[in-house]
Design an enzyme around this catalytic site. Structure first.
Site, short mmCIF file in Angstrom:
data_model
loop_
_atom_site.label_atom_id
_atom_site.label_comp_id
_atom_site.label_asym_id
_atom_site.label_seq_id
_atom_site.Cartn_x
_atom_site.Cartn_y
_atom_site.Cartn_z
N SER A 1 1.74 -9.94 -0.71
CA SER A 1 1.40 -8.51 -0.63
C SER A 1 1.76 -7.86 0.70
O SER A 1 1.99 -6.66 0.75
CB SER A 1 -0.09 -8.31 -0.92
OG SER A 1 -0.89 -9.12 -0.06
N LYS B 1 0.81 -1.22 0.00
CA LYS B 1 0.00 0.00 0.00
C LYS B 1 0.84 1.27 0.00
O LYS B 1 0.42 2.31 -0.47
CB LYS B 1 -0.96 -0.01 1.18
CG LYS B 1 -2.06 -1.04 0.99
CD LYS B 1 -3.29 -0.69 1.79
CE LYS B 1 -4.45 -1.61 1.42
NZ LYS B 1 -4.20 -3.01 1.86
N GLU C 1 -9.95 6.84 3.59
CA GLU C 1 -10.82 5.90 4.30
C GLU C 1 -9.98 4.66 4.58
O GLU C 1 -9.03 4.38 3.85
CB GLU C 1 -12.02 5.52 3.42
CG GLU C 1 -11.77 4.40 2.40
CD GLU C 1 -10.75 4.73 1.31
OE1 GLU C 1 -10.56 5.93 1.04
OE2 GLU C 1 -10.14 3.79 0.76
C1 LIG Z 1 -5.08 -4.05 1.73
C2 LIG Z 1 -4.36 -5.30 1.48
C3 LIG Z 1 -4.75 -6.19 0.45
C4 LIG Z 1 -5.98 -5.98 -0.38
O1 LIG Z 1 -5.97 -4.85 -1.20
P1 LIG Z 1 -5.75 -4.91 -2.77
O2 LIG Z 1 -6.10 -3.55 -3.24
O3 LIG Z 1 -6.66 -5.97 -3.32
O4 LIG Z 1 -4.33 -5.25 -3.01
C5 LIG Z 1 -3.98 -7.32 0.22
N1 LIG Z 1 -2.89 -7.59 0.98
C6 LIG Z 1 -2.50 -6.77 1.98
C7 LIG Z 1 -1.30 -7.15 2.78
C8 LIG Z 1 -3.21 -5.61 2.27
O5 LIG Z 1 -2.81 -4.80 3.27
#
Ligand SMILES: *Cc1c(COP(=O)(O)O)cnc(C)c1O
Length: 402
Positions: A380, A91, A113
């Site tokens: 992610s 993010k 948000e």
């Molecule tokens: C917020 C988040 C997601 C989901 O958001 P996407 O916009 O679909 O990437 C996935 N993995 C992590 C670690 C997150 O913090």
């Protein structure tokens, strides 16, 4: 509400657009004009790259997960380590890009948000560094569930505003943020956290997240001298998935797989599988697949993972779903939790519960792969934020891992 797109700019096939009150249009137009200019500005792009390198810690490694590979006995599994970014997830890539836009537009105030609090933390982080006032809208229910992130945002100097309306979760926080933007648009930039919302947000967020795929492209050629056969990413709003998919969309030999949250099971009614079980509608300023009941009311999504608990999906994913360029599947809470334990034990990495959805799909994929296939999983984020969930679900009362 009014359909305000006259031409097809801002659409991915039939999806996207600007389904917003007329009064917000000037703000979006101002943002689009500014971004169109910045996108071509070498100085801006260079600054973005420098910040990603020196502040976020990019490039993140593409790691060959040898033990995980041996567990499945075939293929070659790589992990794109977005968990190693500053603040613990992808993010920050978007937050860094958007704060630079806000500064170029001479805004003095940032709003956002947040559901799980991850995007709120990333936003509070970049706002602190830029010296800008920051206000984060969060559902009262989510504030309780994600209290450590509320404390992080406060420590970083942000104001966290509790939203009590509706179900007191993400969609209500989003409504409040939009309302704030309407009133304060002269001074304020609204940082949306995923590839969602009205045009131009889905495009802007994708452009900032595609660094994940660009690095992966380069790194897999360095390591394997060829393209991967599969790329897997979890899909909430869809930004980490779009980020890693984008440079590979033009490579038909690369199979792209998005994994949604099946929660307690697709037939339980308690899931967040927007593409798997949703239908087309209007939500959060965009036309896209959403979870809705027969009357068009938003159906409450459910996932143990707060970051996937969203009733819509980015419009580009809706397009990629219809066009079949990307395959979308889903895994349950239980499958994701067992993937968490597996990665901890085999690789010494505690993944975020969201990312574990992508990992869990390996159980379905690996038996079908060829012996030499290369698989990339987008990791992610890291699991620190999920420790209380892991302790509750993976540890016995004596503290032993089950
Ligand atoms: C917020 C988040 C997601 C989901 O958001 P996407 O916009 O679909 O990437 C996935 N993995 C992590 C670690 C997150 O913090």
């Amino acid at each position: 509400m009014q359909i305000s797109m006259k031409n097809r700019t801002g659409y991915f096939g039939d999806y996207g657009g600007q389904f917003i009150p007329e009064i917000l249009k000037p703000a979006l137009r101002e943002l689009e004009t500014a971004y169109t200019k910045l996108k071509k500005d070498q100085h801006f792009q260079q600054r973005f790259r420098n910040e990603l390198r020196d502040y976020a810690g990019r490039p993140t490694p593409l790691y060959y997960a040898e033990n995980l590979t041996h567990h499945y006995g075939r293929g070659k599994i790589y992990l794109k380590r977005e968990d190693l970014n500053h603040t613990g997830a992808h993010k920050i890539n978007n937050a860094i890009g958007q704060i630079l836009i806000a500064q170029a537009m001479q805004k003095t105030r940032i709003i956002a948000e947040t559901g799980a609090g991850q995007h709120g933390v990333a936003t509070a982080t970049v706002a602190a560094r830029a010296g800008l006032e920051c206000c984060i809208y969060m559902g009262a229910e989510d504030m309780q569930r994600q209290f450590p992130n509320v404390q992080r945002m406060r420590l970083l100097g942000a104001r966290v505003r509790s939203v009590d309306s509706g179900t007191a979760t993400l969609k209500d926080a989003t409504n409040e943020a939009l309302r704030d933007w309407l009133v304060n648009v002269g001074t304020t930039h609204y940082i949306i956290g995923s590839v969602v919302g009205p045009h131009p947000f889905p495009t802007i967020v994708r452009d900032f997240q595609k660094i994940i795929g660009e690095e992966t492209y380069r790194q897999i050629f360095e390591k394997e001298q060829r393209l991967p056969d599969y790329i897997i990413a979890c899909v909430g709003g869809g930004s980490n998935a779009i980020g890693i998919f984008t440079p590979f969309l033009k490579e038909p030999s690369v199979n792209l797989i998005g994994v949604e949250a099946a929660g307690k099971g697709l037939d339980s009614g308690k899931h967040a599988a927007t593409l798997g079980r949703g239908s087309v509608g209007i939500f959060h300023g965009m036309k896209t697949y959403i979870l809705q009941n027969k009357d068009g009311q938003i159906q409450l999504p459910y996932s143990l993972s707060a970051g996937l608990d969203y009733p819509g999906v980015g419009p580009e994913h809706s397009f990629l779903y219809d066009s079949k360029r990307v395959d979308y599947h889903s895994v349950t809470d239980a499958e994701a939790l067992s993937a968490v334990r597996q990665l901890c034990r085999l690789e010494g990495i505690i993944p975020a519960l969201e990312s574990a959805h992508a990992l869990a799909f390996l159980n379905y994929l690996m038996p079908q792969t060829a012996q030499n296939d290369i698989i990339v999983v987008n990791l992610s984020g890291r699991g620190d934020k999920d420790m209380s969930t892991y302790i509750n679900h993976l540890c016995q009362p004596q503290g032993e891992l089950s």
